[in-house]
Design a protein around this motif. Structure first.
Motif, PDB file in Angstrom:
ATOM      1  N   ASP A 407       0.612  -1.144  -0.315  1.00 35.94           N
ATOM      2  CA  ASP A 407       0.142   0.020  -0.301  1.00 35.94           C
ATOM      3  C   ASP A 407       1.150   0.680  -0.344  1.00 35.94           C
ATOM      4  OD1 ASP A 407       0.768   0.398   2.516  1.00 35.94           O
ATOM      5  OD2 ASP A 407      -0.953  -0.513   3.297  1.00 35.94           O
ATOM      6  N   PHE A 408       0.926   2.421  -0.164  1.00 37.29           N
ATOM      7  CA  PHE A 408       1.019   3.314  -0.138  1.00 37.29           C
ATOM      8  C   PHE A 408       2.224   4.137   1.123  1.00 37.29           C
ATOM      9  CE2 PHE A 408       1.475   8.398   0.563  1.00 37.29           C
ATOM     10  CZ  PHE A 408       1.458   8.338  -1.037  1.00 37.29           C
ATOM     11  N   TYR A 409       1.615   3.441   2.058  1.00 29.73           N
ATOM     12  CA  TYR A 409       2.654   3.858   3.198  1.00 29.73           C
ATOM     13  C   TYR A 409       3.516   2.845   3.263  1.00 29.73           C
ATOM     14  CZ  TYR A 409       0.788   8.494   4.127  1.00 29.73           C
ATOM     15  OH  TYR A 409      -0.162   9.457   4.020  1.00 29.73           O
ATOM     16  N   GLY A 410       3.083   2.001   2.778  1.00 31.19           N
ATOM     17  CA  GLY A 410       4.352   0.979   2.356  1.00 31.19           C
ATOM     18  C   GLY A 410       5.214   1.003   1.769  1.00 31.19           C
ATOM     19  N   LEU A 411       5.129   1.090   0.839  1.00 31.46           N
ATOM     20  CA  LEU A 411       5.940   1.067  -0.443  1.00 31.46           C
ATOM     21  C   LEU A 411       6.575   2.846   0.218  1.00 31.46           C
ATOM     22  CD1 LEU A 411       3.718   1.255  -3.441  1.00 31.46           C
ATOM     23  CD2 LEU A 411       5.317  -0.133  -2.924  1.00 31.46           C
ATOM     24  N   TYR A 531      -4.011   1.584 -15.465  1.00 29.73           N
ATOM     25  CA  TYR A 531      -4.425   0.953 -14.850  1.00 29.73           C
ATOM     26  C   TYR A 531      -4.289   0.993 -13.492  1.00 29.73           C
ATOM     27  CZ  TYR A 531      -4.069  -3.290 -18.444  1.00 29.73           C
ATOM     28  OH  TYR A 531      -3.945  -3.816 -19.263  1.00 29.73           O
ATOM     29  N   GLY A 532      -3.069   1.813 -12.359  1.00 27.13           N
ATOM     30  CA  GLY A 532      -3.719   2.219 -11.264  1.00 27.13           C
ATOM     31  C   GLY A 532      -4.552   2.518 -11.083  1.00 27.13           C
ATOM     32  N   LEU A 533      -5.179   3.532 -12.303  1.00 30.60           N
ATOM     33  CA  LEU A 533      -5.939   4.065 -11.769  1.00 30.60           C
ATOM     34  C   LEU A 533      -8.024   3.313 -12.434  1.00 30.60           C
ATOM     35  CD1 LEU A 533      -7.126   7.818 -12.344  1.00 30.60           C
ATOM     36  CD2 LEU A 533      -8.446   6.212 -14.064  1.00 30.60           C
ATOM     37  N   ILE A 534      -7.498   2.282 -13.326  1.00 28.98           N
ATOM     38  CA  ILE A 534      -9.118   2.543 -13.483  1.00 28.98           C
ATOM     39  C   ILE A 534      -9.251   0.681 -12.355  1.00 28.98           C
ATOM     40  CG2 ILE A 534      -9.867  -0.169 -14.966  1.00 28.98           C
ATOM     41  CD1 ILE A 534      -8.604   1.173 -17.407  1.00 28.98           C
ATOM     42  N   ARG A 535      -8.178   0.682 -11.788  1.00 24.08           N
ATOM     43  CA  ARG A 535      -8.654  -0.882 -10.385  1.00 24.08           C
ATOM     44  C   ARG A 535      -9.044   0.187  -9.770  1.00 24.08           C
ATOM     45  NH1 ARG A 535      -5.884  -2.510  -5.943  1.00 24.08           N
ATOM     46  NH2 ARG A 535      -5.802  -4.953  -5.996  1.00 24.08           N
ATOM     47  N   GLN A 536      -9.144   1.356  -9.363  1.00 20.68           N
ATOM     48  CA  GLN A 536      -9.615   1.644  -8.165  1.00 20.68           C
ATOM     49  C   GLN A 536     -10.631   2.554  -8.567  1.00 20.68           C
ATOM     50  OE1 GLN A 536      -8.771   2.144  -5.044  1.00 20.68           O
ATOM     51  NE2 GLN A 536     -10.371   3.042  -4.557  1.00 20.68           N
ATOM     52  N   GLU A 537     -11.184   2.834  -9.738  1.00 21.49           N
ATOM     53  CA  GLU A 537     -12.364   3.563 -10.037  1.00 21.49           C
ATOM     54  C   GLU A 537     -13.142   2.574 -10.555  1.00 21.49           C
ATOM     55  OE1 GLU A 537     -13.366   6.144 -10.934  1.00 21.49           O
ATOM     56  OE2 GLU A 537     -11.957   7.448 -10.351  1.00 21.49           O
ATOM     57  N   SER A 538     -12.903   0.995 -10.930  1.00 22.94           N
ATOM     58  CA  SER A 538     -14.098   0.322 -11.228  1.00 22.94           C
ATOM     59  C   SER A 538     -13.810  -0.873 -10.889  1.00 22.94           C
ATOM     60  CB  SER A 538     -14.445   0.111 -12.694  1.00 22.94           C
ATOM     61  OG  SER A 538     -13.289  -0.181 -13.573  1.00 22.94           O
ATOM     62  N   ARG A 539     -12.432  -1.792 -10.525  1.00 23.37           N
ATOM     63  CA  ARG A 539     -12.402  -2.605 -10.820  1.00 23.37           C
ATOM     64  C   ARG A 539     -12.328  -3.533 -11.752  1.00 23.37           C
ATOM     65  NH1 ARG A 539      -9.819  -2.202  -6.604  1.00 23.37           N
ATOM     66  NH2 ARG A 539     -10.033  -2.851  -4.164  1.00 23.37           N
ATOM     67  N   MET A 604      -1.996  15.410  -7.907  1.00 21.64           N
ATOM     68  CA  MET A 604      -2.782  16.870  -8.829  1.00 21.64           C
ATOM     69  C   MET A 604      -3.453  15.650  -9.181  1.00 21.64           C
ATOM     70  SD  MET A 604      -1.178  20.010  -7.661  1.00 21.64           S
ATOM     71  CE  MET A 604       0.204  19.831  -8.951  1.00 21.64           C
ATOM     72  N   ALA A 605      -3.435  15.057 -10.512  1.00 18.84           N
ATOM     73  CA  ALA A 605      -4.010  14.659 -11.946  1.00 18.84           C
ATOM     74  C   ALA A 605      -4.716  13.770 -10.825  1.00 18.84           C
ATOM     75  CB  ALA A 605      -3.301  13.937 -12.652  1.00 18.84           C
ATOM     76  N   ALA A 606      -4.645  12.422 -10.042  1.00 19.69           N
ATOM     77  CA  ALA A 606      -5.883  11.750  -9.634  1.00 19.69           C
ATOM     78  C   ALA A 606      -6.400  12.174  -8.814  1.00 19.69           C
ATOM     79  CB  ALA A 606      -4.333  10.488  -8.651  1.00 19.69           C
ATOM     80  N   ARG A 640      -8.973  11.793  -1.011  1.00 16.02           N
ATOM     81  CA  ARG A 640      -7.638  11.691   0.171  1.00 16.02           C
ATOM     82  C   ARG A 640      -6.588   9.577  -0.191  1.00 16.02           C
ATOM     83  NH1 ARG A 640      -9.036  13.558   4.650  1.00 16.02           N
ATOM     84  NH2 ARG A 640      -9.304  11.148   5.539  1.00 16.02           N
ATOM     85  N   ASN A 641      -7.995   8.769   0.256  1.00 16.37           N
ATOM     86  CA  ASN A 641      -7.694   7.441  -0.029  1.00 16.37           C
ATOM     87  C   ASN A 641      -7.565   7.372  -1.495  1.00 16.37           C
ATOM     88  OD1 ASN A 641      -8.082   7.408   2.938  1.00 16.37           O
ATOM     89  ND2 ASN A 641     -10.208   6.450   2.766  1.00 16.37           N
ATOM     90  N   TYR A 642      -8.431   7.685  -1.996  1.00 17.48           N
ATOM     91  CA  TYR A 642      -8.239   7.864  -3.812  1.00 17.48           C
ATOM     92  C   TYR A 642      -7.383   8.072  -4.366  1.00 17.48           C
ATOM     93  CZ  TYR A 642      -9.392   7.884  -8.882  1.00 17.48           C
ATOM     94  OH  TYR A 642      -9.539   8.419  -9.512  1.00 17.48           O
ATOM     95  N   VAL A 643      -6.113   8.773  -4.232  1.00 17.32           N
ATOM     96  CA  VAL A 643      -5.024   8.885  -4.413  1.00 17.32           C
ATOM     97  C   VAL A 643      -4.552   8.274  -3.917  1.00 17.32           C
ATOM     98  CG1 VAL A 643      -3.235  11.230  -4.373  1.00 17.32           C
ATOM     99  CG2 VAL A 643      -5.217  11.795  -4.828  1.00 17.32           C
ATOM    100  N   LYS A 644      -3.799   8.377  -2.821  1.00 22.84           N
ATOM    101  CA  LYS A 644      -3.244   7.249  -2.622  1.00 22.84           C
ATOM    102  C   LYS A 644      -3.044   5.403  -2.445  1.00 22.84           C
ATOM    103  CE  LYS A 644      -4.036   8.215   2.209  1.00 22.84           C
ATOM    104  NZ  LYS A 644      -4.174   8.420   3.380  1.00 22.84           N
ATOM    105  N   LYS A 645      -4.886   5.610  -3.112  1.00 13.90           N
ATOM    106  CA  LYS A 645      -4.285   4.242  -3.394  1.00 13.90           C
ATOM    107  C   LYS A 645      -3.954   3.787  -5.186  1.00 13.90           C
ATOM    108  CE  LYS A 645      -7.807   2.471  -0.556  1.00 13.90           C
ATOM    109  NZ  LYS A 645      -9.461   2.245  -0.024  1.00 13.90           N
ATOM    110  N   VAL A 646      -4.565   4.975  -6.015  1.00 12.46           N
ATOM    111  CA  VAL A 646      -3.862   4.776  -7.076  1.00 12.46           C
ATOM    112  C   VAL A 646      -2.556   5.004  -7.419  1.00 12.46           C
ATOM    113  CG1 VAL A 646      -3.988   6.267  -9.227  1.00 12.46           C
ATOM    114  CG2 VAL A 646      -6.325   6.211  -7.553  1.00 12.46           C
ATOM    115  N   LEU A 647      -1.863   5.869  -6.671  1.00 10.97           N
ATOM    116  CA  LEU A 647      -0.815   5.608  -6.760  1.00 10.97           C
ATOM    117  C   LEU A 647      -0.088   4.406  -6.180  1.00 10.97           C
ATOM    118  CD1 LEU A 647       1.293   8.455  -7.681  1.00 10.97           C
ATOM    119  CD2 LEU A 647      -1.067   8.965  -7.950  1.00 10.97           C
ATOM    120  N   ALA A 648      -0.285   4.027  -4.941  1.00 15.28           N
ATOM    121  CA  ALA A 648       0.599   2.988  -4.708  1.00 15.28           C
ATOM    122  C   ALA A 648       0.002   1.643  -5.973  1.00 15.28           C
ATOM    123  CB  ALA A 648      -0.362   2.682  -3.797  1.00 15.28           C
TER     124      ALA A 648
END
Length: 687
Positions: A407-411, A531-539, A604-606, A640-648
Motif C-alpha cells: 500500500d501507499f505507506y508500505g511502499l 491501470y492504477g486508476l482503473i483498478r481503483q475506479e471500477s475494478r 494532483m491529476a489523480a 485522499r484515500n483515492y489518490v494514495k491508492k491510485v499511486l500505490a
C-alpha cells in the motif's frame, strides 16, 4: 501476461459458463424430496422470475413475491434462496419464530440464512423478545451490525449478565442511532451506568460531526432545558452565544463549547477570535482546549493559513495532566496531526504530529498512515549521536514492519529504508483439487449466478460471506475462479485477503492489456498509471455506474465524456459511454489533459480525476510540501484515500510490467506548492 488472462470477454461469456456445479450445490440446500435439475445457465429474459421477484421486493408487493417464490422453488432455480429471503423479509414483522427457523433449515450455512438472522434479530429487538433474541444471537456469523450489538447489550442487562463497559462502548460507537442504541442508552441511564459526563461527551461528538440526531438522546436525558438549548445551538450557534451571555455554570460552559464547535464548522477564524477574546477564559482549560481543537480541525479541513496557530492553542490550553489522553475524538487528533505536517516548521512539525498520533486510540494509531508518520517523527526528533540510537532503531523497526505491505505507506516505508520494495514471490497456482473445491462451493456459485443475472449487490454480499474462514489457498482458488469468470472486483478483493501466500498478478490483473497499453502510449501516458486508476475506479467492471452517474471502465461522467469527445474530435453519443473502447479512449484522453494541466503531477491529476480539476488547484495553495504530506492533507476522505491508492496501484503495476521494483517517490514527483509562473497555465475549460 497474467496466467488467468481470459480468452473470452464480456458478461456473455460468464453467462455461458456451465452451472452444473451450482445445480449440485443448490440441490444440497433445497428441501429433501423436491429435487429437480437446475437450468444450465441463469438467463436474463423478460420474464425472469428472479428479477421479477426483486422488483416485487422493492415495491413490497407480497402477492407477486409469494407467486414468484413458489415458481422458483418449484423450478429449483439456483437463486431460489434469494427469492425465499425477499418473500419472508417483507412480512418479517408478523413472522413467527417457527417461520424463521424453517427458513434457516431450508438454506443452512448460506448467506441468506445469516442475512435473515440479522434482520430477525433486529425484529426481535424491536419486539423486546429477549429470550428469543439471546437464543439466536450466538448463531449470527457476520455479527457486524451495530444495532444488533446494542440490542445484545440490552438483552444482557435484562438477563443480569451485562458488561457495563462493553455496553457503554456499544452505545458510544453508534453514529446513526436507531431503536436498539437508543434503548441501550436509556437502559444504561436508568441503571446509573451512564454518567452526565458520558452524555456531555456524546454531545461533543455530535457537535463535532454535525449530527443533530445523535445529540437528541443525551440532551433529552440531561433534561428539557438542555434539550432545548442543544436544538437552539445546532440551529444557530452564533445567536445562542450572543443570547446567553450570563449565567456561568457547568451546563453553560458545556453548551457554549458545543456552540463554538458548531460555529467553527462554518467560520473557524471568527470562532478563534471569539475564543481568544472571551470564551477561552470562561470555558476553562479543558473545555477551552476542546473548543480550540475543533477550531483547528475545521481550519485544517479548509487548509486555512492560521491552522497551526490554532493547533498550538489547543495543546497549550490543555492541562498538562491531560496531554497524553485528551478527551478528543480520533478524527480531531488525525486533523491536528495533518495540520502539523502541513504547516509546522522544523521540529515543531514533528513534535506536534507525534503528540497527536500518540494521543489516538489503539485502533486509529494502528492505521498505516499514523504508523508511518509517527516513525518519521521519531527519526526527525531523535537526538544526534548515541542518545538518539534507541528512538532511531525503534522508528526503523516500525518502517520495516510497514515495508512489507502493498500500500501507499508500505511502499514509502521501504524507500525510506533505502530501496523500493521488491514484489513478493508469487504463490504457487491453485491445484486442481483446490480449484474444484472453489468451483463447487455453493455460496461462490450462487454469488456468480446472482452477478450474471444482474443482481450484483446480492452476489457480492454472498461472495464475501462465503469467504469467511477461508485460508490463503482457498482464497487464491476462489480469486482464480472470479478472474476466470472476469468478475474482476471479486478477483482482486479476494486475492487481497491472503496473507502469507500472495499472487501479485492476481491482485493486480491486467485485462485488455494490449488495448490499455496502446491507448496510453498513443497519447504519451504511462500505462501503469492508467491501470492504477482503473483498478481503483471500477475494478475493471465494464458497466460500473457510480452514485453520481460516472460510467464504465474509467468512470467517466456524461458531461466530461461529451466535452472530451469534442476536444479530441470523437463522434460520440451518450449511449457509447459504457462501450469498453470508447470509455477507455475518453478516460485516458481526459486523464492526459488533466495531467498536462497540472504540470505532470500524478498526485494532483489523480485528485482532479476524482474531485474535479479546480479543487487540486486550491489545495496546492500554501506552503510547498512533500507530495505525501500534500496527499495526506486532502480535505475529502474519499479523494485522499483515492489518490494514495491510485499511486500505490500504479507503482505496483509498473513493477509487474517492468519485472523489477518501481519507485513510488519518483511517481509522486517534486514538491507541491502554489502554481509557478514557469508552469503552463491550467486549462480553465476542463470540466
Amino acid at each position: 501476461m497474467p496466467r488467468f488472462a481470459p480468452a473470452l470477454t464480456g458478461g456473455a461469456r460468464r453467462l455461458a459458463a456451465p452451472l452444473s456445479a451450482l445445480a449440485v450445490a443448490t440441490a444440497a440446500l433445497l428441501p429433501v424430496g423436491a429435487l429437480v435439475t437446475a437450468t444450465p445457465a441463469v438467463a436474463q429474459t423478460a420474464d425472469d422470475p428472479v428479477r421479477a421477484a426483486r422488483d416485487a421486493f422493492a415495491r413490497k408487493d407480497r402477492v407477486r413475491l409469494a407467486a414468484r417464490r413458489a415458481q422458483v422453488l418449484d423450478a429449483r432455480h439456483p437463486l431460489a434462496p434469494w427469492v425465499d429471503y425477499w418473500e419472508l423479509n417483507v412480512r418479517l414483522g408478523e413472522a413467527r419464530v417457527e417461520d424463521v427457523e424453517a427458513f434457516y433449515q431450508r438454506w443452512p450455512g448460506s448467506y441468506v440464512e445469516d442475512r435473515l438472522r440479522n434482520d430477525w434479530l433486529l425484529e426481535l429487538g424491536k419486539r423486546r423478545d429477549w429470550a428469543a433474541f439471546s437464543r439466536d444471537l450466538p448463531r449470527f456469523r457476520m455479527n457486524d451490525d451495530r444495532e444488533v450489538h446494542c440490542y445484545a447489550q440490552v438483552a444482557a442487562q435484562v438477563e443480569g449478565k451485562g458488561n457495563a463497559e462493553a455496553a457503554r462502548r456499544a452505545w458510544v460507537a453508534q453514529r446513526e442511532p436507531g431503536d436498539g442504541c437508543l434503548l441501550l442508552g436509556q437502559t444504561l441511564w436508568d441503571a446509573k451506568l451512564l454518567t452526565p459526563d458520558d452524555l456531555w461527551r456524546r454531545l461533543r461528538l455530535a457537535a463535532e460531526l454535525n449530527r443533530p440526531a445523535l445529540a437528541r438522546q443525551p440532551a433529552a436525558l440531561l433534561g428539557e432545558p438542555v434539550a432545548k438549548a442543544v436544538t437552539a445551538l445546532f440551529d444557530s450557534p452564533a445567536k445562542y452565544l450572543n443570547s446567553k451571555a450570563s449565567n456561568v455554570s457547568h451546563v453553560r460552559i458545556e453548551l457554549a463549547a458545543l456552540a463554538l464547535a458548531r460555529m467553527a464548522a462554518s467560520d473557524p477564524d471568527t470562532t478563534a477570535e471569539l475564543l481568544a477574546d472571551r470564551w477561552a477564559d470562561e470555558l476553562g482549560a479543558e473545555h477551552g482546549a476542546w473548543a480550540w481543537s475543533q477550531v483547528a480541525k475545521q481550519a485544517a479541513l479548509g487548509l486555512k493559513p492560521d491552522t497551526f496557530r490554532y493547533v498550538e492553542s489547543a495543546w497549550d490550553t490543555l492541562p498538562r495532566a491531560k496531554r497524553e489522553h485528551p478527551d478528543w475524538s480520533d478524527d480531531t487528533l488525525a486533523w491536528l496531526a495533518r495540520a502539523a505536517l502541513r504547516q509546522g516548521k522544523g521540529a515543531d512539525r514533528w513534535r506536534y504530529a507525534q503528540r497527536a498520533i500518540e494521543a489516538m486510540g489503539p485502533a486509529e494509531r494502528a492505521d498505516p498512515a499514523w504508523q508511518y508518520w509517527h516513525a518519521r517523527a521519531q527519526l526527525s526528533l531523535a537526538p544526534a549521536g548515541e542518545a538518539g540510537d534507541a528512538p532511531r532503531a525503534q522508528a526503523r523497526q516500525a518502517l520495516a514492519a510497514l515495508s512489507g505491505q502493498l500500500d501507499f505507506y508500505g511502499l514509502l516505508a521501504a524507500e525510506d529504508l533505502g530501496a523500493p520494495a521488491p514484489l513478493p514471490p508469487r504463490a504457487p497456482a491453485p491445484s486442481d483439487t483446490e480449484r474444484l473445491a472453489a468451483r463447487s462451493h455453493p455460496g461462490l456459485q450462487r454469488a456468480l449466478a446472482a452477478i450474471d443475472a444482474g443482481l450484483r449487490s446480492e452476489g457480492v454480499r454472498e461472495w464475501n460471506f462465503s469467504l469467511i474462514g477461508m485460508g490463503d489457498r482457498q482464497l487464491l482458488a476462489a480469486a482464480q475462479l472470479a478472474c476466470e469468470r472476469e468478475v474482476w472486483d471479486r478477483c482482486i478483493n479476494t486475492s487481497e485477503k491472503t496473507r502469507a501466500e500472495i499472487d501479485i498478478e492476481q491482485r493486480f490483473p491486467q485485462p485488455m492489456r494490449a488495448e490499455v497499453v496502446a491507448k496510453a502510449k498513443s497519447i504519451d501516458l504511462d500505462p501503469s498509471y492508467v491501470y492504477g486508476l482503473i483498478r481503483q475506479e471500477s475494478r475493471f467492471i465494464m458497466d460500473a455506474r457510480s452514485h453520481v452517474g460516472a460510467s464504465g471502465l474509467m468512470q467517466v461522467m456524461p458531461a466530461t465524456a461529451k466535452w472530451t469527445a469534442k476536444k479530441i474530435g470523437l463522434d460520440f453519443k451518450p449511449a457509447m459511454i459504457t462501450d469498453r473502447d470508447t470509455n477507455l479512449k475518453l478516460g485516458t484522453a481526459y486523464l492526459k489533459l488533466v495531467l498536462d494541466s497540472l504540470g505532470g503531477s500524478q498526485p494532483m491529476a489523480a485528485a482532479a480525476y476524482n474531485a474535479g480539476p479546480r479543487r487540486p488547484q486550491r489545495w496546492r495553495q500554501g506552503p510547498e510540501l512533500d507530495p505525501a504530506i500534500w496527499a495526506e492533507n486532502i480535505p475529502f476522505t474519499e479523494t485522499r484515500n483515492y489518490v494514495k491508492k491510485v499511486l500505490a496501484n500504479a507503482t505496483i503495476y509498473a513493477g509487474i510490467m517492468a519485472g523489477k521494483p518501481a519507485s513510488l517517490k519518483e511517481r509522486l514527483g517534486p514538491r507541491i506548492g502554489p502554481h509557478s509562473p514557469a508552469e503552463p497555465q491550467p486549462d480553465a475549460d476542463l470540466p
